[in-house]
Design a protein around this motif. Structure first.
Motif, short mmCIF file in Angstrom:
data_model
loop_
_atom_site.label_atom_id
_atom_site.label_comp_id
_atom_site.label_asym_id
_atom_site.label_seq_id
_atom_site.Cartn_x
_atom_site.Cartn_y
_atom_site.Cartn_z
N VAL A 96 -54.40 13.38 56.65
CA VAL A 96 -53.44 12.47 57.28
C VAL A 96 -52.34 12.08 56.29
O VAL A 96 -51.15 12.02 56.65
CB VAL A 96 -54.15 11.22 57.82
N LEU A 97 -52.72 11.82 55.04
CA LEU A 97 -51.78 11.31 54.06
C LEU A 97 -50.99 12.40 53.34
O LEU A 97 -49.85 12.16 52.90
CB LEU A 97 -52.51 10.45 53.02
N LEU A 98 -51.59 13.58 53.19
CA LEU A 98 -50.95 14.65 52.41
C LEU A 98 -50.85 15.92 53.23
O LEU A 98 -51.74 16.23 54.04
CB LEU A 98 -51.75 14.92 51.14
N ASP A 99 -49.78 16.65 53.01
CA ASP A 99 -49.57 17.91 53.71
C ASP A 99 -49.86 19.09 52.78
O ASP A 99 -49.54 19.05 51.59
CB ASP A 99 -48.12 18.02 54.20
N GLY A 100 -50.45 20.14 53.34
CA GLY A 100 -50.64 21.37 52.59
C GLY A 100 -51.71 21.26 51.51
O GLY A 100 -52.49 20.30 51.45
N ALA A 101 -51.74 22.26 50.64
CA ALA A 101 -52.72 22.31 49.56
C ALA A 101 -52.43 21.21 48.54
O ALA A 101 -51.27 20.92 48.23
CB ALA A 101 -52.69 23.67 48.89
#
Length: 453
Positions: free
Chosen positions: A242-247
């Protein structure tokens, strides 16, 4: 508890508040790796308070030895669950980890900021010597109770040699002991006849004894446990997505240490080299040699040695911060690594312990666990010898010749002061009957003075 209490009297069931105090004490004093931690719990729970009988303690320990993860923390969770249900298991298992976790956080922060650990040597020099004395004392007591027949002693010696001299995988040794126990129970019960003839010392009346109410396992309960603890296990991944996108480093830490949580049979040493290789070469969380520094930090803290994984998580997130400063990122990384390492431990206990309790009367399982109990004495002896070699000698070498892989000390590097502190600790425990906390405090102060001046 008063040692003069009548032998035929069952102690009062401890209140939840009383148990919390004892679990906190065990968590604060659980130095020395699994050998020292199991020794401490045996002394506190079996000998001094009689909250659990000898046979029930060994029965729980045998099951925990079969599980991935730190067996001592799982044993605390198991006994806490027997005493006060799920809340008791959660509190016991959590308090076993929390003190060491906060210590490893502080030490990891200091290490990341200053990149040196020499200041730890003086502080924990005497502490390790005292723990060695505690381990030896408890090993002798445990051996007297668990090794009552020639067959038991034979299994213990085989287990010790398999680990010490041949470096066989820990799970293989424990599983082999269990299989031998089943075969002997079915086809050669006379080998264990000594127990039936009363050779084994009967349990003292204890809160958790032979008449303690058995758990009632059910498929509904098992499903509830799987859903609840499985959800807690994956909850950090939901938050991260939810808080971070991608790797990102947090997903990598969570996934990697979740994998370690299901393969760490035999504790931290079993996967240490693999974790070090992946952390250095694949993820670049650590620099070469830093895994040994992390192990040194973990060995000087209370709690499971597998807390070294918290150090790895800290350093990985510290070096690749996302949206926060490096130190805060490191704290998040350590907390995540600790969460996915220990939440599965509660799952294994709360899911399997009720069935293990119900099967205590099963002859085949009883034979398997009894054989594992004997082998565990050899396992703990191996851990104690390993710990003793590294406490008393500055250099420990290994002889690799064919299938043999035997650690041995470089005798000229014997630390006479460490040996003297160990003897002093043994005298405090056995001769002057001092408590564990007082012995640790005296030896820690003496060790600091010796190393500093």
């Amino acid at each position: 508890m008063n040692e003069k209490m009548a032998a035929g009297r069952v102690p009062a069931h401890p209140s939840f508040a009383e148990a919390v105090k004892v679990w906190a004490k065990i968590g604060l004093l659980s130095f020395g790796g699994p050998a020292g931690q199991i020794a401490l719990m045996h002394r506190e729970l079996v000998e001094e308070r009689r909250w659990i009988s000898e046979s029930r303690f060994l029965h729980a320990l045998n099951y925990c030895m079969l599980l991935p993860g730190p067996e001592a923390q799982q044993l605390a969770t198991y006994v806490g669950w027997l005493l006060h249900g799920t809340r008791g298991g959660v509190v016991a298992g959590t308090l076993f980890v929390i003190p060491g976790f906060f210590v490893i956080l502080a030490l990891s922060s200091a290490y990341a900021l200053f990149q040196q650990t020499d200041w730890l040597v003086s502080l924990f020099y005497g502490l390790k010597a005292a723990v060695l004395a505690i381990v030896v004392e408890a090993l002798v007591r445990l051996g007297r109770r668990a090794l009552k027949t020639g067959f038991d002693r034979f299994l213990a010696v085989l287990a010790f040699l398999a680990l010490f001299a041949f470096a066989l995988p820990f799970p293989l040794v424990v599983i082999a002991a269990g299989l031998i126990g089943v075969l002997v129970t079915r086809h050669a019960p006379s080998l264990r006849a000594g127990r039936a003839k009363g050779e084994r010392t009967p349990d003292l009346p204890s809160v958790i004894g032979a008449d303690f109410a058995e758990a009632q396992p059910s498929w509904r309960r098992a499903a509830t446990v799987i859903v609840l603890w499985g959800s807690l296990w994956v909850a950090p991944f939901v938050v991260i997505s939810v808080l971070l996108d991608g790797a990102n480093v947090y997903t990598d830490i969570g996934l990697f240490f979740s994998q370690m949580a299901v393969v760490t049979f035999g504790g931290a040493y079993a996967v240490l080299s693999y974790v070090a290789q992946q952390a250095v070469e694949t993820y670049h969380w650590l620099k070469p040699g830093e895994m040994l520094d992390g192990l040194a930090l973990a060995e000087t803290t209370p709690g499971p040695l597998v807390l070294v994984l918290s150090f790895v998580g800290f350093m990985g997130a510290y070096r690749t911060p996302i949206g926060v400063d490096a130190l805060t990122s490191g704290l998040f990384g350590a907390a995540l690594a600790t969460w996915v390492t220990f939440v599965p431990c509660f799952l294994w206990i709360f899911l399997g312990a009720p069935y293990i309790e119900r099967l205590r009367a099963n002859a085949a399982l009883s034979g398997a666990l009894s054989a594992i109990s004997a082998a565990v004495a050899g396992v703990i002896l191996n851990l104690a010898v390993w710990f003793g070699l590294h406490v008393l000698f500055d250099e420990v070498w290994r002889l690799d010749r064919g299938p043999l892989s035997i650690p041995y000390p470089n005798w000229p590097t014997l630390d006479a002061f460490a040996l003297g502190l160990t003897i002093a600790a043994a005298a405090l425990l056995l001769w002057w009957k001092r408590g564990i906390f007082q012995t640790l405090a005296i030896c820690a102060a003496a060790g600091w003075l010796l190393r500093s001046f």
